[in-house]
Design a protein around this motif. Structure first.
Motif: not given
Length: 174
Positions: A59, A62-63, A67, A69, A84-85, A127-129, A143
């Motif tokens: 993670l 990726l972060e 990023q 959104s 978001t990602g 996306a991770h969020r 993801l």
């Protein structure tokens, strides 16, 4: 610069100079190994690997990418949802992926094929969020490949909904 190194007389200076030259020539952009749990593996036609012939991402990796959104309507949520990602194309660039198609595989073994051109043509994200919260496995994570469906009428189609993949675990580049 090489002639400067050859003119150094001391063995220590030559060793230091050679070490500095190798450091300067080493690829600083090389994909580093993941420090945490691997949540995405990219295999197949990748030019940069960091784990058993594949590009593995945790993670934090990726972060660390830029990023993005966007909020979009989807068939899976009642209200427009914020995702978001990093851009899919940025993730693929980190692995130096070079192919025509991506086979996305989810934790539940769902598979979908995504043309590589989609990553360039649309701002598809990994996306991770969702709504500013980490995506748990229970809520379609960790993801989710998601298209910005509301940006163009073309994307509001079954074929693009089918290319989205939640609970994403791997991509195979062909």
């Amino acid at each position: 610069m090489p002639t400067l190194f050859l003119r150094l007389k001391s063995g220590l200076h030559r060793t230091l100079a050679l070490s500095a030259a190798l450091f300067l020539l080493s690829p600083a952009w090389a994909l580093q190994p993941p420090a945490g749990a691997v949540i995405l593996t990219i295999s197949g036609k990748v030019g940069d690997t960091n784990q058993a012939g594949a590009a593995a991402f945790d993670l934090a990796m990726l972060e660390a990418l830029p990023q993005r959104s966007f909020t979009t309507s989807t068939p899976w949520y009642k209200e427009p949802t914020k995702f978001t990602g990093p851009l899919l194309r940025d993730v693929l660039a980190m692995a130096k992926a070079n192919g025509v198609t991506l086979e996305a595989m989810a934790l539940n073994d769902y598979k979908t094929t995504i043309p590589m051109d989609d990553a360039q043509q649309f701002d598809v994200i990994v996306a991770h969020r969702i709504n500013d919260q980490p995506i748990s496995v229970r809520t379609k994570g960790p993801l989710f490949i998601i298209y910005p469906f509301d940006t163009t009428p073309e994307l509001k189609a079954t074929k693009y909904y089918g290319r989205s993949a939640w609970q994403l675990k791997s991509l195979k580049v062909d």
